[in-house]
Design a protein around this motif. Structure first.
Motif, PDB file in Angstrom:
ATOM      1  N   LYS A 198     -10.140 -27.857  24.939  1.00  0.00           N
ATOM      2  CA  LYS A 198      -9.362 -28.293  26.094  1.00  0.00           C
ATOM      3  C   LYS A 198     -10.269 -28.712  27.239  1.00  0.00           C
ATOM      4  O   LYS A 198     -11.200 -28.009  27.568  1.00  0.00           O
ATOM      5  CB  LYS A 198      -8.507 -27.113  26.529  1.00  0.00           C
ATOM      6  CG  LYS A 198      -7.475 -27.464  27.538  1.00  0.00           C
ATOM      7  CD  LYS A 198      -6.767 -26.186  27.909  1.00  0.00           C
ATOM      8  CE  LYS A 198      -5.891 -26.378  29.118  1.00  0.00           C
ATOM      9  NZ  LYS A 198      -5.278 -25.139  29.511  1.00  0.00           N
ATOM     10  N   LYS A 211       7.367 -25.041  35.882  1.00  0.00           N
ATOM     11  CA  LYS A 211       7.183 -26.321  35.186  1.00  0.00           C
ATOM     12  C   LYS A 211       8.533 -27.025  35.041  1.00  0.00           C
ATOM     13  O   LYS A 211       8.690 -28.182  35.395  1.00  0.00           O
ATOM     14  CB  LYS A 211       6.584 -26.090  33.788  1.00  0.00           C
ATOM     15  CG  LYS A 211       5.126 -25.637  33.790  1.00  0.00           C
ATOM     16  CD  LYS A 211       4.637 -25.421  32.349  1.00  0.00           C
ATOM     17  CE  LYS A 211       3.396 -24.543  32.266  1.00  0.00           C
ATOM     18  NZ  LYS A 211       2.201 -25.065  32.914  1.00  0.00           N
ATOM     19  N   LEU A 227      -2.576 -24.945  15.919  1.00  0.00           N
ATOM     20  CA  LEU A 227      -2.948 -25.612  17.169  1.00  0.00           C
ATOM     21  C   LEU A 227      -2.604 -24.756  18.391  1.00  0.00           C
ATOM     22  O   LEU A 227      -2.709 -25.220  19.530  1.00  0.00           O
ATOM     23  CB  LEU A 227      -2.227 -26.966  17.288  1.00  0.00           C
ATOM     24  CG  LEU A 227      -2.846 -28.169  16.576  1.00  0.00           C
ATOM     25  CD1 LEU A 227      -3.074 -27.920  15.105  1.00  0.00           C
ATOM     26  CD2 LEU A 227      -1.964 -29.400  16.770  1.00  0.00           C
ATOM     27  N   ARG A 228      -2.211 -23.514  18.162  1.00  0.00           N
ATOM     28  CA  ARG A 228      -1.817 -22.634  19.273  1.00  0.00           C
ATOM     29  C   ARG A 228      -2.904 -22.608  20.365  1.00  0.00           C
ATOM     30  O   ARG A 228      -4.064 -22.331  20.090  1.00  0.00           O
ATOM     31  CB  ARG A 228      -1.634 -21.214  18.749  1.00  0.00           C
ATOM     32  CG  ARG A 228      -1.058 -20.246  19.762  1.00  0.00           C
ATOM     33  CD  ARG A 228      -1.291 -18.779  19.434  1.00  0.00           C
ATOM     34  NE  ARG A 228      -1.095 -18.377  18.062  1.00  0.00           N
ATOM     35  CZ  ARG A 228       0.057 -17.982  17.522  1.00  0.00           C
ATOM     36  NH1 ARG A 228       1.135 -17.923  18.259  1.00  0.00           N
ATOM     37  NH2 ARG A 228       0.127 -17.636  16.251  1.00  0.00           N
ATOM     38  N   GLY A 229      -2.491 -22.924  21.584  1.00  0.00           N
ATOM     39  CA  GLY A 229      -3.413 -22.799  22.713  1.00  0.00           C
ATOM     40  C   GLY A 229      -4.509 -23.847  22.749  1.00  0.00           C
ATOM     41  O   GLY A 229      -5.431 -23.763  23.554  1.00  0.00           O
ATOM     42  N   TYR A 230      -4.400 -24.876  21.910  1.00  0.00           N
ATOM     43  CA  TYR A 230      -5.444 -25.897  21.892  1.00  0.00           C
ATOM     44  C   TYR A 230      -5.387 -26.759  23.158  1.00  0.00           C
ATOM     45  O   TYR A 230      -6.406 -27.191  23.679  1.00  0.00           O
ATOM     46  CB  TYR A 230      -5.305 -26.767  20.645  1.00  0.00           C
ATOM     47  CG  TYR A 230      -6.201 -27.972  20.645  1.00  0.00           C
ATOM     48  CD1 TYR A 230      -7.577 -27.803  20.604  1.00  0.00           C
ATOM     49  CD2 TYR A 230      -5.680 -29.255  20.718  1.00  0.00           C
ATOM     50  CE1 TYR A 230      -8.420 -28.911  20.640  1.00  0.00           C
ATOM     51  CE2 TYR A 230      -6.512 -30.357  20.747  1.00  0.00           C
ATOM     52  CZ  TYR A 230      -7.879 -30.180  20.712  1.00  0.00           C
ATOM     53  OH  TYR A 230      -8.701 -31.268  20.744  1.00  0.00           O
ATOM     54  N   PRO A 256       4.805 -30.406  33.827  1.00  0.00           N
ATOM     55  CA  PRO A 256       4.167 -29.410  32.951  1.00  0.00           C
ATOM     56  C   PRO A 256       2.778 -28.980  33.413  1.00  0.00           C
ATOM     57  O   PRO A 256       2.209 -28.046  32.850  1.00  0.00           O
ATOM     58  CB  PRO A 256       4.090 -30.128  31.598  1.00  0.00           C
ATOM     59  CG  PRO A 256       4.062 -31.574  31.944  1.00  0.00           C
ATOM     60  CD  PRO A 256       4.885 -31.731  33.190  1.00  0.00           C
ATOM     61  N   THR A 257       2.220 -29.670  34.420  1.00  0.00           N
ATOM     62  CA  THR A 257       0.875 -29.297  34.874  1.00  0.00           C
ATOM     63  C   THR A 257       0.911 -28.176  35.912  1.00  0.00           C
ATOM     64  O   THR A 257      -0.126 -27.593  36.229  1.00  0.00           O
ATOM     65  CB  THR A 257       0.132 -30.510  35.483  1.00  0.00           C
ATOM     66  OG1 THR A 257       0.776 -30.872  36.707  1.00  0.00           O
ATOM     67  CG2 THR A 257       0.139 -31.694  34.542  1.00  0.00           C
ATOM     68  N   SER A 261      -4.853 -19.138  27.889  1.00  0.00           N
ATOM     69  CA  SER A 261      -3.634 -19.659  27.284  1.00  0.00           C
ATOM     70  C   SER A 261      -2.972 -18.606  26.401  1.00  0.00           C
ATOM     71  O   SER A 261      -1.764 -18.368  26.491  1.00  0.00           O
ATOM     72  CB  SER A 261      -3.969 -20.905  26.469  1.00  0.00           C
ATOM     73  OG  SER A 261      -2.858 -21.304  25.722  1.00  0.00           O
ATOM     74  N   ASN A 262      -3.758 -17.946  25.549  1.00  0.00           N
ATOM     75  CA  ASN A 262      -3.158 -16.939  24.675  1.00  0.00           C
ATOM     76  C   ASN A 262      -2.599 -15.759  25.471  1.00  0.00           C
ATOM     77  O   ASN A 262      -1.545 -15.225  25.125  1.00  0.00           O
ATOM     78  CB  ASN A 262      -4.172 -16.465  23.628  1.00  0.00           C
ATOM     79  CG  ASN A 262      -4.267 -17.427  22.449  1.00  0.00           C
ATOM     80  OD1 ASN A 262      -3.792 -18.563  22.536  1.00  0.00           O
ATOM     81  ND2 ASN A 262      -4.869 -17.000  21.365  1.00  0.00           N
ATOM     82  N   ASP A 287      -2.783 -27.114  26.818  1.00  0.00           N
ATOM     83  CA  ASP A 287      -1.590 -26.716  27.566  1.00  0.00           C
ATOM     84  C   ASP A 287      -1.642 -27.323  28.964  1.00  0.00           C
ATOM     85  O   ASP A 287      -2.671 -27.824  29.387  1.00  0.00           O
ATOM     86  CB  ASP A 287      -1.552 -25.191  27.749  1.00  0.00           C
ATOM     87  CG  ASP A 287      -1.654 -24.425  26.463  1.00  0.00           C
ATOM     88  OD1 ASP A 287      -0.666 -24.406  25.730  1.00  0.00           O
ATOM     89  OD2 ASP A 287      -2.729 -23.860  26.200  1.00  0.00           O
ATOM     90  N   ASP A 288      -0.534 -27.203  29.648  1.00  0.00           N
ATOM     91  CA  ASP A 288      -0.478 -27.488  31.081  1.00  0.00           C
ATOM     92  C   ASP A 288      -0.877 -28.932  31.409  1.00  0.00           C
ATOM     93  O   ASP A 288      -1.480 -29.209  32.440  1.00  0.00           O
ATOM     94  CB  ASP A 288      -1.389 -26.505  31.857  1.00  0.00           C
ATOM     95  CG  ASP A 288      -1.103 -25.043  31.499  1.00  0.00           C
ATOM     96  OD1 ASP A 288       0.087 -24.706  31.366  1.00  0.00           O
ATOM     97  OD2 ASP A 288      -2.058 -24.260  31.354  1.00  0.00           O
ATOM     98  N   MET A 289      -0.543 -29.824  30.469  1.00  0.00           N
ATOM     99  CA  MET A 289      -0.887 -31.237  30.669  1.00  0.00           C
ATOM    100  C   MET A 289       0.382 -32.076  30.734  1.00  0.00           C
ATOM    101  O   MET A 289       1.414 -31.678  30.209  1.00  0.00           O
ATOM    102  CB  MET A 289      -1.733 -31.728  29.477  1.00  0.00           C
ATOM    103  CG  MET A 289      -3.075 -31.052  29.349  1.00  0.00           C
ATOM    104  SD  MET A 289      -3.889 -31.488  27.792  1.00  0.00           S
ATOM    105  CE  MET A 289      -4.309 -33.201  28.103  1.00  0.00           C
ATOM    106  N   PRO A 326      -4.921 -19.209  16.259  1.00  0.00           N
ATOM    107  CA  PRO A 326      -6.330 -19.124  16.591  1.00  0.00           C
ATOM    108  C   PRO A 326      -6.529 -18.827  18.086  1.00  0.00           C
ATOM    109  O   PRO A 326      -5.584 -18.901  18.868  1.00  0.00           O
ATOM    110  CB  PRO A 326      -6.857 -20.517  16.250  1.00  0.00           C
ATOM    111  CG  PRO A 326      -5.679 -21.411  16.437  1.00  0.00           C
ATOM    112  CD  PRO A 326      -4.478 -20.604  16.069  1.00  0.00           C
ATOM    113  N   VAL A 376     -11.131 -28.707  14.825  1.00  0.00           N
ATOM    114  CA  VAL A 376     -11.539 -29.239  16.125  1.00  0.00           C
ATOM    115  C   VAL A 376     -12.930 -29.861  16.030  1.00  0.00           C
ATOM    116  O   VAL A 376     -13.189 -30.931  16.593  1.00  0.00           O
ATOM    117  CB  VAL A 376     -11.488 -28.123  17.204  1.00  0.00           C
ATOM    118  CG1 VAL A 376     -12.091 -28.603  18.509  1.00  0.00           C
ATOM    119  CG2 VAL A 376     -10.042 -27.685  17.418  1.00  0.00           C
ATOM    120  N   PHE A 413      -8.340 -20.410  20.963  1.00  0.00           N
ATOM    121  CA  PHE A 413      -9.095 -21.509  21.576  1.00  0.00           C
ATOM    122  C   PHE A 413      -9.417 -21.164  23.024  1.00  0.00           C
ATOM    123  O   PHE A 413     -10.482 -21.430  23.518  1.00  0.00           O
ATOM    124  CB  PHE A 413      -8.269 -22.810  21.564  1.00  0.00           C
ATOM    125  CG  PHE A 413      -8.190 -23.471  20.226  1.00  0.00           C
ATOM    126  CD1 PHE A 413      -9.339 -23.919  19.592  1.00  0.00           C
ATOM    127  CD2 PHE A 413      -6.971 -23.671  19.599  1.00  0.00           C
ATOM    128  CE1 PHE A 413      -9.275 -24.542  18.364  1.00  0.00           C
ATOM    129  CE2 PHE A 413      -6.893 -24.302  18.367  1.00  0.00           C
ATOM    130  CZ  PHE A 413      -8.051 -24.736  17.752  1.00  0.00           C
TER     131      PHE A 413
END
Lengths: 441, 441
Positions: A441, B325, A75-78, B331-332, B386-387, A80-82, B380, A433, B382
């Protein structure tokens, strides 16, 4: 004829005296460290099947990641920032519903691959399809303490059923892969398990002589909820259930009162500190300097790739060092050596393995890593602790040995296929997904 | 025949629309980007001397490090985890006294090497023996804005003399290396230069149309000192001298009042944010989310290796995202794309180079990097933002192009000798410490 002889190395033993051996050598026989000393002395005493010349390299104990959910590497990077609640309820949990046993296997393999490539040799994991995580660990050659998450969520029948699954996993998997795999109980958290379930788990864990891995006081919300609902903190609540103890690994412990710290110390409860995840999810900064000053044993963890988003313990060390300095406006807090202790010998203590791993000493299991100290980011080399914590990252690790087996040599992973896992993981992640109909996202 | 054609890439343009081009291509002619589009379209239009297949790779603008002291790379890991005053007065400053011009050259070369290997293509530097830093930059192929530190320290004669050195450096070095090297004025800080010197610098910078690079309000001590001594903050003090402005790069800005933020915005003063250094030295966490919300242009910097201890802008991005954050328990804040903007297009704005670099667009200088997105820590994939920010590190950068020249291809540096610099730098660092008679940590 011994199995492996490493020579000409700078060895950070992380033994009780924190000895650093320059031009040192390590003799490995079967799965254990047989001898450690100067190269001239060790070379005279042993001949080996395999000789590794570690000139200009640093050898140290393999890093120990005390808290993660390995299959979530998929789920890496699926997302973020939420906001935390939205992230969990709209993204992570719905996606997890669609994870198959095979997804968990591939996710765990991907995580094992990343850990090997960044110098982690042992980890504590909590996730579903435990037998598949164990299969990945077995194949990768890593060492792990695995647990199945008991998410009771207010349903005692569900709790009872999951406890059965968890107990069965321990009974069938503990000790497998030449004792590289241990299992523990994984009551998910203080606010997702009932008091009754926690007490049952504690009793069973003591009987079976296994660890308990649990999330404790990760967020301010949880901390405040317990104070409102029970008039006590999550740690006090656990203590009143007689739950705390030397076999309990409490992950996070971000929100703690001074009395909580006292209770953790008195009960010899272990703590897994996850600074990156706590920062990324904006949970807070755990009072680790206070915990250490009080004598609590604290290890380091990355948490899952959904909230980090990697498994690089070098990054985690730097984050641990820096977060506490700025949080207290005191640059002397969390010096490099202390941080490396958390990632090695203290990690071993957290997992109840202090006599087996965490330092380079005769009779310990041969779990160690060789770091290339001739890279630009390693130059100059005044102080190996400093460079390891403040300048290095996972790609600087060249060779990884676990249980006397070479898992990676000169960055080539020997046990599992890097290319195949990367391709398969991307495919599984895309399928997941798509299947979930949640979209990106 | 154009110089370079990069094809089959995922291109993060960082243009005004933040377009991401899948299966994209970039045509580079001489030192500029000639065209950007789909691979099929660009391949039809141009034939190139050199074709780079960037399948499964991410191409993005080269990272811009807006605040460092490159020659201090030679001091990496020399002293850490100490109180700031003791660290500076007993370790860093005394050792700096012994730095020769040649040390500064080798230190800068080492820094250039590390920056190339971690994807930085342009940086703003403040250090002594500027001509030697320029020589290293010229040889490495990087782009830089260099300044000589004016440390007046209460001695107007010294101030006058250093201003002469700084002015001379600008006049003789600005525009060298095919305009890859710019120079600016480097009045060290509000508390190490007199008001008179700051005003002279400002006048000269406006006349010569160059930038000013200055440390501003890095520590609480400095902030409080100004309030006590002058009844105003360091930023208010600079504003009252008519010093602030669009050509001023204010490094750190950790301690700011709301009025300071307003003044920085009104004067279009630029800010270099150095989260790792500010955390390591326990200076504090700059109010970057507030600065950004107010419309202040903020770039990202590593500061020197004495207080970081590396030059990896990927680590800096992650630190920037996470620090804010947790500092706000939100976190946003500082989402990945916004952080990458700071390290690319906003960095270009900070250096007054927004029409030249910072995004992948036709007519901009060809400064870009190719990142290997098929590594375990990239799987992965996505969301590339993010990565890049949360999972990547400098070693993931495969190829670096600056001003249309390939500085590194498949991790092999083409312009300078990696092995030779590493050996020479270690030797110079050892000699320096020996000569200084200060001893190690």
């Amino acid at each position: 004829m011994i199995r492996i002889l490493i020579k000409n190395a700078t060895i950070l033993t992380m033994n009780i005296n924190r000895d650093i051996i320059k031009n040192g050598a390590i003799a490995i026989n079967e799965n254990r460290i047989l001898d450690v000393g100067s190269t001239s002395e060790i070379e005279k005493k042993y001949s080996a099947d395999k000789i590794i010349d570690a000139q200009k390299k640093i050898v140290l104990p393999g890093l120990i990641n005390t808290h993660t959910h390995l299959s979530m590497t998929l789920l890496r990077g699926y997302a973020d920032d939420m906001p935390l609640k939205q992230w969990l309820e709209e993204k992570i949990w719905p996606l997890e519903q669609h994870l198959t046993a095979e997804d968990c296997y591939i996710g765990a393999l991907l995580g094992c691959l990343e850990m090997i490539k960044s110098g982690t040799t042992c980890f504590a994991d909590m996730y579903y399809h435990l037998e598949n995580v164990a299969r990945a660990v077995e194949q990768s050659g890593l060492r792990a303490d695995l647990c199945y998450p008991l998410l009771e969520l207010g349903d005692p029948n569900r709790g009872e059923k999951l406890l059965g699954v968890g107990t069965q996993a321990i009974k069938s998997l503990y000790g497998m892969a030449n004792d590289r795999i241990h299992c523990s109980f994984g009551p998910h958290a203080t606010n997702t398990c009932s008091a009754g379930l926690l007490q049952k788990v504690k009793k069973l864990a003591d009987e079976l002589k296994v660890n308990i891995h649990i999330h404790v006081s990760e967020t301010k919300g949880e901390f405040e909820q317990f104070k409102t609902q029970y008039g006590k903190t999550p740690v006090e609540y656990l203590q009143d259930l007689n739950f705390l103890g030397a076999n309990v690994l409490a992950a996070h412990c971000v929100w703690l009162s001074d009395n909580d710290i006292k209770l953790l110390k008195e009960t010899n409860t272990k703590v897994a500190h996850n600074p990156t995840s706590n920062m990324k999810l904006a949970s807070g900064i755990a009072p680790v300097p206070k915990l250490l000053a009080s004598g609590v044993t604290v290890g380091l963890g990355t948490d899952s790739c959904a909230s980090n988003n990697n498994l690089d313990m070098f990054g985690e060390m730097k984050m641990a060092a820096l977060a506490h300095k700025v949080n207290s406006l005191d640059p002397t807090l969390m010096p490099a050596q202390k941080v490396l202790e958390m990632a090695t010998i203290n990690g071993a203590k957290v997992l109840g393995l202090k006599n087996e791993i965490g330092s380079i000493e005769p009779n310990k299991k041969a779990d160690l890593i060789i770091v290339n100290a001739s890279k630009p980011n390693w130059t100059p080399l005044f102080n190996p602790y400093s460079n390891l914590v403040y300048s290095a990252h996972g790609d600087d690790v060249e060779t990884v040995i676990v249980n006397g087996e070479i898992l990676m040599e000169n960055r080539r992973v020997e046990t599992i296929s890097e290319q195949k896992i990367i391709e398969e993981a991307q495919k599984k992640a895309d399928d997941l997904v798509k299947r979930s109909k949640l979209g990106g996202k």
